[in-house]
Design a protein around this motif. Structure first.
Motif, PDB file in Angstrom:
ATOM      1  N   GLU A  21       0.816  -1.223   0.000  1.00 21.46           N
ATOM      2  CA  GLU A  21       0.000   0.000   0.000  1.00 21.46           C
ATOM      3  C   GLU A  21       0.849   1.272   0.000  1.00 21.46           C
ATOM      4  OE1 GLU A  21      -3.162   0.258  -0.439  1.00 21.46           O
ATOM      5  OE2 GLU A  21      -3.549  -1.897  -0.431  1.00 21.46           O
ATOM      6  N   GLY A  22       2.175   1.121  -0.007  1.00 23.73           N
ATOM      7  CA  GLY A  22       3.040   2.295  -0.113  1.00 23.73           C
ATOM      8  C   GLY A  22       3.235   3.065   1.171  1.00 23.73           C
ATOM      9  N   VAL A  23       2.980   2.410   2.314  1.00 24.81           N
ATOM     10  CA  VAL A  23       3.117   3.100   3.599  1.00 24.81           C
ATOM     11  C   VAL A  23       4.551   3.556   3.838  1.00 24.81           C
ATOM     12  CG1 VAL A  23       2.953   2.805   6.105  1.00 24.81           C
ATOM     13  CG2 VAL A  23       1.160   1.893   4.621  1.00 24.81           C
ATOM     14  N   PHE A  24       5.530   2.739   3.400  1.00 22.75           N
ATOM     15  CA  PHE A  24       6.936   3.065   3.664  1.00 22.75           C
ATOM     16  C   PHE A  24       7.428   4.242   2.828  1.00 22.75           C
ATOM     17  CE2 PHE A  24       6.645  -1.537   4.680  1.00 22.75           C
ATOM     18  CZ  PHE A  24       6.869  -1.418   6.041  1.00 22.75           C
ATOM     19  N   GLY A  25       6.620   4.647   1.843  1.00 21.68           N
ATOM     20  CA  GLY A  25       7.001   5.801   1.044  1.00 21.68           C
ATOM     21  C   GLY A  25       7.000   7.100   1.821  1.00 21.68           C
ATOM     22  N   LEU A  31      16.866   9.438   8.602  1.00 21.01           N
ATOM     23  CA  LEU A  31      16.957   9.289  10.061  1.00 21.01           C
ATOM     24  C   LEU A  31      17.197   7.844  10.486  1.00 21.01           C
ATOM     25  CD1 LEU A  31      13.920  11.579  11.024  1.00 21.01           C
ATOM     26  CD2 LEU A  31      16.339  12.212  10.948  1.00 21.01           C
ATOM     27  N   LEU A  32      17.243   6.938   9.507  1.00 20.15           N
ATOM     28  CA  LEU A  32      17.354   5.517   9.828  1.00 20.15           C
ATOM     29  C   LEU A  32      18.794   5.031   9.679  1.00 20.15           C
ATOM     30  CD1 LEU A  32      14.232   4.183   7.876  1.00 20.15           C
ATOM     31  CD2 LEU A  32      14.380   4.735  10.311  1.00 20.15           C
ATOM     32  N   PRO A  33      19.171   3.974  10.426  1.00 20.40           N
ATOM     33  CA  PRO A  33      20.489   3.359  10.236  1.00 20.40           C
ATOM     34  C   PRO A  33      20.541   2.670   8.862  1.00 20.40           C
ATOM     35  CG  PRO A  33      19.167   2.081  11.772  1.00 20.40           C
ATOM     36  CD  PRO A  33      18.405   3.331  11.505  1.00 20.40           C
ATOM     37  N   PRO A  34      21.739   2.410   8.333  1.00 21.99           N
ATOM     38  CA  PRO A  34      21.877   1.822   6.988  1.00 21.99           C
ATOM     39  C   PRO A  34      21.056   0.553   6.763  1.00 21.99           C
ATOM     40  CG  PRO A  34      23.992   2.592   7.779  1.00 21.99           C
ATOM     41  CD  PRO A  34      23.038   2.768   8.913  1.00 21.99           C
ATOM     42  N   PRO A  35      21.035  -0.438   7.688  1.00 21.79           N
ATOM     43  CA  PRO A  35      20.236  -1.641   7.427  1.00 21.79           C
ATOM     44  C   PRO A  35      18.745  -1.325   7.242  1.00 21.79           C
ATOM     45  CG  PRO A  35      21.742  -2.010   9.263  1.00 21.79           C
ATOM     46  CD  PRO A  35      21.771  -0.553   8.972  1.00 21.79           C
ATOM     47  N   ALA A  36      18.228  -0.392   8.052  1.00 18.28           N
ATOM     48  CA  ALA A  36      16.816  -0.033   7.949  1.00 18.28           C
ATOM     49  C   ALA A  36      16.535   0.693   6.637  1.00 18.28           C
ATOM     50  CB  ALA A  36      16.406   0.837   9.142  1.00 18.28           C
ATOM     51  N   ARG A  37      17.483   1.549   6.215  1.00 19.90           N
ATOM     52  CA  ARG A  37      17.316   2.247   4.935  1.00 19.90           C
ATOM     53  C   ARG A  37      17.230   1.249   3.795  1.00 19.90           C
ATOM     54  NH1 ARG A  37      21.008   6.265   6.900  1.00 19.90           N
ATOM     55  NH2 ARG A  37      22.743   5.352   5.732  1.00 19.90           N
ATOM     56  N   ALA A  38      18.088   0.231   3.844  1.00 16.05           N
ATOM     57  CA  ALA A  38      18.076  -0.807   2.806  1.00 16.05           C
ATOM     58  C   ALA A  38      16.751  -1.564   2.814  1.00 16.05           C
ATOM     59  CB  ALA A  38      19.239  -1.758   3.020  1.00 16.05           C
ATOM     60  N   ALA A  39      16.243  -1.866   4.018  1.00 17.38           N
ATOM     61  CA  ALA A  39      14.974  -2.593   4.133  1.00 17.38           C
ATOM     62  C   ALA A  39      13.821  -1.785   3.546  1.00 17.38           C
ATOM     63  CB  ALA A  39      14.696  -2.923   5.601  1.00 17.38           C
ATOM     64  N   VAL A  40      13.810  -0.474   3.786  1.00 15.10           N
ATOM     65  CA  VAL A  40      12.759   0.380   3.235  1.00 15.10           C
ATOM     66  C   VAL A  40      12.839   0.408   1.716  1.00 15.10           C
ATOM     67  CG1 VAL A  40      11.937   2.759   3.068  1.00 15.10           C
ATOM     68  CG2 VAL A  40      12.494   1.784   5.304  1.00 15.10           C
ATOM     69  N   ARG A  41      14.067   0.486   1.157  1.00 15.52           N
ATOM     70  CA  ARG A  41      14.233   0.499  -0.307  1.00 15.52           C
ATOM     71  C   ARG A  41      13.701  -0.803  -0.919  1.00 15.52           C
ATOM     72  NH1 ARG A  41      19.138   3.341   0.744  1.00 15.52           N
ATOM     73  NH2 ARG A  41      20.335   1.394   0.780  1.00 15.52           N
ATOM     74  N   VAL A  42      13.990  -1.934  -0.267  1.00 13.76           N
ATOM     75  CA  VAL A  42      13.491  -3.222  -0.762  1.00 13.76           C
ATOM     76  C   VAL A  42      11.964  -3.267  -0.685  1.00 13.76           C
ATOM     77  CG1 VAL A  42      13.429  -5.701  -0.301  1.00 13.76           C
ATOM     78  CG2 VAL A  42      15.603  -4.474  -0.193  1.00 13.76           C
ATOM     79  N   ALA A  43      11.408  -2.791   0.435  1.00 11.35           N
ATOM     80  CA  ALA A  43       9.955  -2.802   0.615  1.00 11.35           C
ATOM     81  C   ALA A  43       9.261  -1.966  -0.459  1.00 11.35           C
ATOM     82  CB  ALA A  43       9.598  -2.278   2.004  1.00 11.35           C
ATOM     83  N   ARG A  44       9.893  -0.894  -0.883  1.00 13.36           N
ATOM     84  CA  ARG A  44       9.272  -0.010  -1.870  1.00 13.36           C
ATOM     85  C   ARG A  44       9.254  -0.621  -3.268  1.00 13.36           C
ATOM     86  NH1 ARG A  44       9.643   6.181  -1.727  1.00 13.36           N
ATOM     87  NH2 ARG A  44       7.673   5.690  -2.735  1.00 13.36           N
TER      88      ARG A  44
END
Length: 525
Positions: A21-25, A31-44
């Motif tokens: 649904e694009g919530v992570f957009g 503001l996130l650490p590198p692993p979390a940033r990567a996870a958000v990019r994958v989720a998108r």
């Protein structure tokens, strides 16, 4: 272990739906650490193409995930301290509307709950007129000596308790995991937040509690000239079924019909604000879900509220705090407003009252330079809670619920009269409560109640105090005679601690011995 895997699967499914649904957009990845940033990019990468705004995406995701997540979203809308002001504001748009369950299921649920055939209970039982995450409402009729009487019958959704239990267990698991990994999660007390949601939902699932809330509110407001609540039909009310008077009235959200019927919209706006403040200040018990869909106007011009599933309570201390805060801002007495926070124990004593008063002045002064329609009590409290966070004021859930309800109530009032002056409308209610409770008569009553309470404790509690004293004397005598006797669990715990200390001591001695041996070896070489 099996439960943990099940929780991960459920939470993983929730994450997948949010990603689709694009919530992570809407997340600021900087503001996130590198692993979390990567996870958000994958989720998108699996995001569904959509042109909707982030708030609607979140609402869509929670709605797709089902009743538990809708209720979680609505609950978090009352906790800006946890999710942030922006996200809390977005979640306020979340509507608790679900597809109705089958008519046959509803009829069977009513018969089981009330222990009688439907035909003996109701002269007619219509299709659902509204459906939400926990229950749905049917229009029905009851046969009386004077003819048929229309009633509203609220029926608990079958199987909803099991569904909520499974999802809430997953929420608790997520909150505990977060608190183990994050100091910020511990500060926000996420486990306590979810436990509060669990208690709230448990109360909502027993419709007798809602009936009791209606009864209490009716008793509190019986002499109010501009507000009433539906009467409860206790003979047709049980844990899973609630039967009420059917309200023939105009929805407060239907401005055109209100105007066509000749209602004074300005007077209605004043009634909405003053009714809420009377409930909060005078009674300490307020309707915490006063959105337009739950408010009506009957032919006599009285406000009628429905859906008492979410209620707020304020103790005497919280009511005094609220009244003095509002009066302090009205009279621009910022020093007194600051002192109230310290007297209530909300702000730690190591902070300066003067510095806190200065921070409050920064909030209050701009308000007095604005026009009436720009002044918002709800926004004032939101800014106040933001400032108090800088002075280590701990989260007060009851005050946050009050502030969230203020937002809704002000929105309803302003939809009726955009130029409504909140201070002018609120002042009579606030000043009346202060004069009654904090003036000379109020102080005399408080002193009398305090003296009576002391008397009751001294006289009524004397036998208990003497009994406790006798038990304590016997325990001291036994310790003097036989020594201090520890419980088996305590002895075992001391033994385990002693063993751990011995192991660490032995290990340290071996390390020291090895180091000394190594040094000797170096010297000999």
């Amino acid at each position: 272990m099996i439960h943990a895997v099940a929780h991960f699967v459920r939470l993983g499914h929730a994450g997948f739906v949010c990603a689709r649904e694009g919530v992570f957009g809407g997340i600021d990845t900087t503001l996130l650490p590198p692993p979390a940033r990567a996870a958000v990019r994958v989720a998108r990468l699996i995001e569904r193409p959509a042109s909707r705004v982030a708030a609607n995406r979140l609402a869509a995701a929670l709605t797709r995930l089902g009743p538990s997540y809708v209720k979680l979203g609505q609950f978090l809308a009352t906790r800006p301290d946890v999710v942030g002001v922006g996200l809390a504001r977005d979640l306020e748009t979340l509507q608790d509307k679900m597809v109705p369950f089958a008519q046959a299921e509803a009829e069977r649920a009513v018969e089981v709950a009330l222990g009688k055939p439907l035909a003996e209970l109701f002269a007619s039982f219509g299709a659902p007129v509204a459906a939400a995450s926990i229950a749905q409402v049917h229009r029905a009729a009851v046969a009386t000596d004077g003819g048929r009487r229309a009633v509203a019958v609220k029926v608990l959704r079958p199987g909803v308790e099991r569904r909520f239990k499974v999802d809430l267990d997953a929420f608790i698991f997520a909150a505990r995991t977060a608190e183990k990994l994050s100091a910020e999660a511990r500060r926000l007390r996420l486990v306590e937040v979810v436990e509060t949601l669990r208690r709230t939902v448990a109360i909502e699932m027993d419709l007798r509690f809602e009936a009791a809330a209606l009864s209490e509110m009716a008793e509190n407001t019986k002499d109010d000239p501009d507000f009433r609540v539906p009467a409860v039909d206790w003979d047709r009310t049980a844990r899973d079924v609630l039967t009420l008077e059917w309200i023939e009235a105009t929805p407060l959200s239907d401005r055109a019909r209100l105007e066509a019927k000749g209602f004074d919209l300005t007077s209605l706006a004043r009634a909405v604000i003053q009714t809420f403040l009377r409930q909060a200040l005078r009674d300490g018990f307020f309707h915490a879900d006063m959105h337009p869909g739950n408010l009506f106007v009957d032919d006599a011009g009285e406000l009628v509220a429905v859906d008492f599933g979410i209620m707020g309570r304020l103790g005497k201390k919280e009511r005094r705090f609220l009244a003095e805060i509002l009066l302090g801002f009205i009279t621009r007495n910022y020093q007194r407003t600051a002192e109230v926070h310290f007297e209530a124990g909300y702000v730690p004593r190591h902070h300066s009252v003067e510095s806190f008063a200065q921070a409050i002045r920064a909030i209050g002064e701009p308000i007095h330079n604005r026009t009436a329609e720009e002044i918002s009590m709800a926004k004032l409290f939101a800014l106040l809670f933001e400032v108090t966070g800088l002075f280590d004021m701990r989260t007060r859930p009851e005050l946050l619920l009050l502030q969230k309800t203020m937002v809704v109530v002000e929105g309803v009032a302003r939809s009726l009269d955009p130029k409504l002056d909140m201070w002018t409308v609120a002042e009579p209610v606030v000043r009346d409560w202060i004069e009654r409770n904090l003036g000379p008569m109020g102080r005399i009553e408080d002193a009398a109640e305090g003296a009576l309470e002391v008397g009751r404790r001294l006289l009524g509690g004397a036998p208990e105090l003497l009994a406790r004293g006798a038990v304590l004397a016997e325990q001291i005598d036994a310790i003097t005679r036989d020594g201090l006797v520890l419980a088996e669990q305590t002895v075992a715990a001391i033994g385990r601690a002693h063993e751990r200390r011995n192991r660490w001591t032995a290990a340290a001695l071996w390390v020291i011995a090895l180091l000394l041996g190594w040094l000797v070896y170096l010297l000999v070489r």
